[in-house]
Design an enzyme around this catalytic site. Structure first.
Site, short mmCIF file in Angstrom:
data_model
loop_
_atom_site.label_atom_id
_atom_site.label_comp_id
_atom_site.label_asym_id
_atom_site.label_seq_id
_atom_site.Cartn_x
_atom_site.Cartn_y
_atom_site.Cartn_z
N HIS A 42 74.96 -21.17 62.95
CA HIS A 42 73.67 -21.15 62.24
C HIS A 42 73.69 -20.05 61.18
CE1 HIS A 42 71.13 -23.52 65.19
NE2 HIS A 42 72.12 -23.16 66.00
N HIS A 68 78.72 -25.14 66.22
CA HIS A 68 78.09 -24.95 64.91
C HIS A 68 77.62 -23.51 64.76
CE1 HIS A 68 75.19 -26.49 67.86
NE2 HIS A 68 74.30 -25.67 67.30
P1 5GP Z 1 71.77 -25.39 68.97
O1 5GP Z 1 70.51 -25.16 69.76
O2 5GP Z 1 72.66 -26.44 69.63
O3 5GP Z 1 72.49 -24.11 68.62
O4 5GP Z 1 71.28 -25.96 67.58
C1 5GP Z 1 71.32 -27.30 67.22
C2 5GP Z 1 70.61 -27.38 65.89
O5 5GP Z 1 70.87 -28.64 65.33
C3 5GP Z 1 69.09 -27.24 66.00
O6 5GP Z 1 68.65 -26.11 65.25
C4 5GP Z 1 68.56 -28.57 65.47
O7 5GP Z 1 67.39 -28.41 64.68
C5 5GP Z 1 69.72 -29.08 64.64
N1 5GP Z 1 69.80 -30.53 64.61
C6 5GP Z 1 69.77 -31.37 65.67
N2 5GP Z 1 69.88 -32.66 65.25
C7 5GP Z 1 69.98 -32.61 63.90
C8 5GP Z 1 70.12 -33.62 62.90
O8 5GP Z 1 70.17 -34.83 63.16
N3 5GP Z 1 70.20 -33.19 61.61
C9 5GP Z 1 70.15 -31.88 61.28
N4 5GP Z 1 70.23 -31.60 59.98
N5 5GP Z 1 70.02 -30.91 62.20
C10 5GP Z 1 69.93 -31.27 63.49
#
Ligand code: 5GP
Ligand code: ZN
Length: 142
Positions: free
Chosen positions: A101, A99
């Site tokens: 951001h 993903h």
């Molecule tokens: P990472 O740390 O893997 O780059 O970011 C994962 C992101 O996914 C985090 O910023 C977290 O807030 C978001 N996230 C995790 N679970 C969910 C969810 O169920 N719904 C949404 N909208 N965001 C999520």
């Protein structure tokens, strides 16, 4: 992938605040934003690592993420935005569906990247560049 939270969001099995969707990608608001409007852009196909996302999909992700960043700047009090992608646990990846951001930023938003700056010892920079460029040659379209 059946136990992937982002695959479930794409399938509509978990609700999300959708921003955009097409045949390749899905964009929605992060549930725990750094700033309000913080968005996530994901490939519809499950990929753990950005490195396996097909070029067309990866390009679409980057394009749409940039459009969302520009819109956030116009809509809110933000001056700028960061695009951020964590590839692997040590890099901070928590959800194992790649993903991108989109983080809207303001000069006074109180958020700072903890970004250190090392200095290369003599010769190390050229050595690393040479190793990477040799291994990269011919692999970009793999
Ligand atoms: P990472 O740390 O893997 O780059 O970011 C994962 C992101 O996914 C985090 O910023 C977290 O807030 C978001 N996230 C995790 N679970 C969910 C969810 O169920 N719904 C949404 N909208 N965001 C999520
Ligand atoms: Zn997934």
């Amino acid at each position: 992938m059946s136990d992937c939270i982002f695959c479930k969001i794409i399938a509509g099995e978990i609700p999300s605040a959708k921003l955009y969707e097409d045949e390749l990608i899905y964009a929605f608001l992060d549930i725990s934003p750094i700033n309000f409007g913080h968005a996530l852009v994901i490939p519809k196909e499950h990929h753990q690592s950005a490195s396996t996302i097909p070029e067309e999909t990866a390009g679409r992700m980057f394009h749409v993420a940039s459009r969302i960043g520009i819109l956030l700047k116009r809509m809110e009090e933000f001056d700028a935005y960061n695009l951020h992608l964590a590839d692997g646990t040590a890099a901070g990846q928590v959800v194992m569906h790649a993903h991108l951001h989109v983080i809207p930023r303001g000069a006074e938003d109180g958020f700072r990247w903890n970004w250190r700056q090392l200095t290369y010892p003599e010769g190390k920079m050229a050595e690393i560049a040479s190793e990477i460029s040799a291994k990269l040659a011919g692999k970009i379209r793999d």
